[in-house]
Design a protein around this motif. Structure first.
Motif, PDB file in Angstrom:
ATOM      1  N   GLN A 148       0.871  -1.172   0.000  1.00  0.00           N
ATOM      2  CA  GLN A 148       0.000   0.000   0.000  1.00  0.00           C
ATOM      3  C   GLN A 148       0.911   1.226   0.000  1.00  0.00           C
ATOM      4  OE1 GLN A 148      -1.970   0.878   3.792  1.00  0.00           O
ATOM      5  NE2 GLN A 148      -0.886  -0.886   4.654  1.00  0.00           N
ATOM      6  N   PRO A 149       0.374   2.412  -0.253  1.00  0.00           N
ATOM      7  CA  PRO A 149       1.247   3.581  -0.220  1.00  0.00           C
ATOM      8  C   PRO A 149       2.014   3.633   1.108  1.00  0.00           C
ATOM      9  CG  PRO A 149      -0.889   4.184  -1.101  1.00  0.00           C
ATOM     10  CD  PRO A 149      -1.011   2.770  -0.598  1.00  0.00           C
ATOM     11  N   THR A 150       3.325   3.766   0.995  1.00  0.00           N
ATOM     12  CA  THR A 150       4.208   3.771   2.167  1.00  0.00           C
ATOM     13  C   THR A 150       5.088   5.005   2.081  1.00  0.00           C
ATOM     14  OG1 THR A 150       4.209   1.346   2.195  1.00  0.00           O
ATOM     15  CG2 THR A 150       5.953   2.451   3.428  1.00  0.00           C
ATOM     16  N   TYR A 151       5.187   5.700   3.177  1.00  0.00           N
ATOM     17  CA  TYR A 151       5.949   6.948   3.223  1.00  0.00           C
ATOM     18  C   TYR A 151       7.052   6.832   4.262  1.00  0.00           C
ATOM     19  CZ  TYR A 151       1.929   8.595   0.622  1.00  0.00           C
ATOM     20  OH  TYR A 151       0.955   8.724  -0.330  1.00  0.00           O
ATOM     21  N   CYS A 152       8.081   7.653   4.091  1.00  0.00           N
ATOM     22  CA  CYS A 152       9.125   7.759   5.104  1.00  0.00           C
ATOM     23  C   CYS A 152       9.643   9.187   5.110  1.00  0.00           C
ATOM     24  CB  CYS A 152      10.252   6.758   4.875  1.00  0.00           C
ATOM     25  SG  CYS A 152      11.269   7.052   3.420  1.00  0.00           S
ATOM     26  N   PHE A 153      10.179   9.577   6.242  1.00  0.00           N
ATOM     27  CA  PHE A 153      10.828  10.869   6.397  1.00  0.00           C
ATOM     28  C   PHE A 153      12.278  10.587   6.724  1.00  0.00           C
ATOM     29  CE2 PHE A 153       6.572  11.941   8.544  1.00  0.00           C
ATOM     30  CZ  PHE A 153       5.946  12.165   7.336  1.00  0.00           C
ATOM     31  N   ASN A 154      13.173  11.255   6.050  1.00  0.00           N
ATOM     32  CA  ASN A 154      14.587  11.017   6.319  1.00  0.00           C
ATOM     33  C   ASN A 154      15.416  12.246   5.982  1.00  0.00           C
ATOM     34  OD1 ASN A 154      13.731   9.393   3.710  1.00  0.00           O
ATOM     35  ND2 ASN A 154      15.676  10.340   3.299  1.00  0.00           N
ATOM     36  N   THR A 155      16.661  12.205   6.389  1.00  0.00           N
ATOM     37  CA  THR A 155      17.582  13.297   6.096  1.00  0.00           C
ATOM     38  C   THR A 155      18.092  13.142   4.664  1.00  0.00           C
ATOM     39  OG1 THR A 155      19.379  12.013   7.058  1.00  0.00           O
ATOM     40  CG2 THR A 155      18.269  13.596   8.508  1.00  0.00           C
ATOM     41  N   PRO A 156      18.514  14.233   4.052  1.00  0.00           N
ATOM     42  CA  PRO A 156      18.961  14.168   2.654  1.00  0.00           C
ATOM     43  C   PRO A 156      20.073  13.149   2.393  1.00  0.00           C
ATOM     44  CG  PRO A 156      18.633  16.444   3.308  1.00  0.00           C
ATOM     45  CD  PRO A 156      18.482  15.614   4.558  1.00  0.00           C
ATOM     46  N   ASP A 157      20.921  12.890   3.385  1.00  0.00           N
ATOM     47  CA  ASP A 157      22.005  11.929   3.157  1.00  0.00           C
ATOM     48  C   ASP A 157      21.495  10.501   2.977  1.00  0.00           C
ATOM     49  OD1 ASP A 157      21.416  12.320   5.993  1.00  0.00           O
ATOM     50  OD2 ASP A 157      23.012  10.872   6.374  1.00  0.00           O
ATOM     51  N   LEU A 158      20.247  10.231   3.324  1.00  0.00           N
ATOM     52  CA  LEU A 158      19.678   8.887   3.155  1.00  0.00           C
ATOM     53  C   LEU A 158      18.780   8.770   1.920  1.00  0.00           C
ATOM     54  CD1 LEU A 158      18.842   8.081   6.872  1.00  0.00           C
ATOM     55  CD2 LEU A 158      20.674   7.111   5.473  1.00  0.00           C
ATOM     56  N   GLN A 159      18.622   9.849   1.196  1.00  0.00           N
ATOM     57  CA  GLN A 159      17.723   9.838   0.041  1.00  0.00           C
ATOM     58  C   GLN A 159      18.092   8.754  -0.968  1.00  0.00           C
ATOM     59  OE1 GLN A 159      16.992  13.641  -1.804  1.00  0.00           O
ATOM     60  NE2 GLN A 159      16.351  12.687  -3.723  1.00  0.00           N
ATOM     61  N   HIS A 160      19.363   8.620  -1.299  1.00  0.00           N
ATOM     62  CA  HIS A 160      19.766   7.623  -2.309  1.00  0.00           C
ATOM     63  C   HIS A 160      19.497   6.206  -1.817  1.00  0.00           C
ATOM     64  CE1 HIS A 160      21.305  10.615  -4.989  1.00  0.00           C
ATOM     65  NE2 HIS A 160      22.082  11.111  -4.039  1.00  0.00           N
ATOM     66  N   PHE A 161      19.687   5.954  -0.539  1.00  0.00           N
ATOM     67  CA  PHE A 161      19.394   4.629   0.018  1.00  0.00           C
ATOM     68  C   PHE A 161      17.931   4.272  -0.249  1.00  0.00           C
ATOM     69  CE2 PHE A 161      17.529   2.157   3.464  1.00  0.00           C
ATOM     70  CZ  PHE A 161      18.303   1.013   3.427  1.00  0.00           C
ATOM     71  N   TYR A 162      17.031   5.187   0.101  1.00  0.00           N
ATOM     72  CA  TYR A 162      15.606   4.898  -0.076  1.00  0.00           C
ATOM     73  C   TYR A 162      15.219   4.863  -1.555  1.00  0.00           C
ATOM     74  CZ  TYR A 162      14.894   4.970   4.912  1.00  0.00           C
ATOM     75  OH  TYR A 162      14.945   4.664   6.249  1.00  0.00           O
ATOM     76  N   GLU A 163      15.853   5.668  -2.389  1.00  0.00           N
ATOM     77  CA  GLU A 163      15.574   5.609  -3.827  1.00  0.00           C
ATOM     78  C   GLU A 163      15.943   4.237  -4.384  1.00  0.00           C
ATOM     79  OE1 GLU A 163      15.901  10.240  -5.309  1.00  0.00           O
ATOM     80  OE2 GLU A 163      17.744   9.057  -5.204  1.00  0.00           O
ATOM     81  N   ARG A 164      17.033   3.656  -3.902  1.00  0.00           N
ATOM     82  CA  ARG A 164      17.419   2.313  -4.362  1.00  0.00           C
ATOM     83  C   ARG A 164      16.360   1.270  -3.999  1.00  0.00           C
ATOM     84  NH1 ARG A 164      22.511   3.591  -2.039  1.00  0.00           N
ATOM     85  NH2 ARG A 164      22.138   2.008  -0.449  1.00  0.00           N
ATOM     86  N   HIS A 165      15.514   1.599  -3.045  1.00  0.00           N
ATOM     87  CA  HIS A 165      14.473   0.663  -2.624  1.00  0.00           C
ATOM     88  C   HIS A 165      13.078   1.095  -3.087  1.00  0.00           C
ATOM     89  CE1 HIS A 165      17.248  -1.842  -0.484  1.00  0.00           C
ATOM     90  NE2 HIS A 165      17.832  -0.737  -0.063  1.00  0.00           N
ATOM     91  N   GLY A 166      13.028   1.936  -4.109  1.00  0.00           N
ATOM     92  CA  GLY A 166      11.771   2.265  -4.756  1.00  0.00           C
ATOM     93  C   GLY A 166      11.037   3.483  -4.230  1.00  0.00           C
ATOM     94  N   PHE A 167      11.601   4.202  -3.294  1.00  0.00           N
ATOM     95  CA  PHE A 167      10.975   5.420  -2.783  1.00  0.00           C
ATOM     96  C   PHE A 167      11.374   6.602  -3.653  1.00  0.00           C
ATOM     97  CE2 PHE A 167      10.584   2.658   0.792  1.00  0.00           C
ATOM     98  CZ  PHE A 167       9.523   3.136   1.564  1.00  0.00           C
ATOM     99  N   THR A 168      10.465   7.571  -3.783  1.00  0.00           N
ATOM    100  CA  THR A 168      10.762   8.790  -4.522  1.00  0.00           C
ATOM    101  C   THR A 168      10.473   9.996  -3.637  1.00  0.00           C
ATOM    102  OG1 THR A 168       8.550   8.797  -5.474  1.00  0.00           O
ATOM    103  CG2 THR A 168      10.278   7.787  -6.788  1.00  0.00           C
ATOM    104  N   PRO A 169      11.273  11.044  -3.774  1.00  0.00           N
ATOM    105  CA  PRO A 169      11.023  12.256  -2.977  1.00  0.00           C
ATOM    106  C   PRO A 169       9.700  12.893  -3.397  1.00  0.00           C
ATOM    107  CG  PRO A 169      13.194  12.328  -4.018  1.00  0.00           C
ATOM    108  CD  PRO A 169      12.466  11.163  -4.597  1.00  0.00           C
ATOM    109  N   ILE A 170       8.997  13.422  -2.424  1.00  0.00           N
ATOM    110  CA  ILE A 170       7.738  14.121  -2.705  1.00  0.00           C
ATOM    111  C   ILE A 170       7.698  15.401  -1.871  1.00  0.00           C
ATOM    112  CG2 ILE A 170       6.433  12.040  -3.323  1.00  0.00           C
ATOM    113  CD1 ILE A 170       5.157  12.188  -0.506  1.00  0.00           C
ATOM    114  N   GLU A 171       6.837  16.301  -2.259  1.00  0.00           N
ATOM    115  CA  GLU A 171       6.635  17.538  -1.506  1.00  0.00           C
ATOM    116  C   GLU A 171       5.671  17.260  -0.354  1.00  0.00           C
ATOM    117  OE1 GLU A 171       8.306  20.328  -2.063  1.00  0.00           O
ATOM    118  OE2 GLU A 171       9.334  19.279  -3.702  1.00  0.00           O
TER     119      GLU A 171
END
Length: 141
Positions: free
Chosen positions: A89-112
């Motif tokens: 189901q839609p899954t969200y996370c909040f993280n610091t910019p230094d972790l953005q690439h980690f989460y992108e590798r796992h299918g997450f995309t930045p959103i506003e």
């Protein structure tokens, strides 16, 4: 060895161990018995843990932490890969910019923040008081 370890959902009996793990390595993680918690274990030792907080129309992936002795060895990625079937189901996370690439590798995309469900937008606003650089990310299956 990382290949022989599978992510498992924490049973109520293990909750005190998970609570101690978070207190030691991520005190702000504050596990809740009501939330599904997934761990990688080696025997009785917890290597990594993450919570999936269920909300009305989505879930929040939060409190991903790896034991300091096992960091930078791929355990968090292994946990995220094993967790993929739970991201149904839609899954969200909040993280610091230094972790953005980690989460992108796992299918997450930045959103506003405006793209978040209301219950998460208000939470992000509160969190940003102490951590203004937090970014929101979404996994939309």
């Amino acid at each position: 060895m990382i290949h022989n370890i599978q992510a498992i959902q924490v049973e109520a009996l293990w909750f005190p161990l998970v609570k101690k793990f978070y207190q030691a390595y991520y005190p702000s993680g504050k596990p809740n018995k009501a939330d599904p918690i997934w761990v990688l274990k080696d025997g009785a030792a917890i290597i990594a843990s993450v919570r999936l907080k269920p909300l009305t129309s989505c879930q929040l992936l939060t409190a991903l932490v790896t034991h300091p002795d096992f960091r930078q060895q791929g355990y968090a990625s292994h946990l995220m890969s094993d967790l993929r079937p739970q991201l149904n189901q839609p899954t969200y996370c909040f993280n610091t910019p230094d972790l953005q690439h980690f989460y992108e590798r796992h299918g997450f995309t930045p959103i506003e923040a405006e793209e978040l469900p209301c219950e998460l937008a208000s939470r992000l606003k509160r969190y940003r008081v102490k951590q203004p650089s937090l970014i929101a990310m979404a996994y939309l299956p």
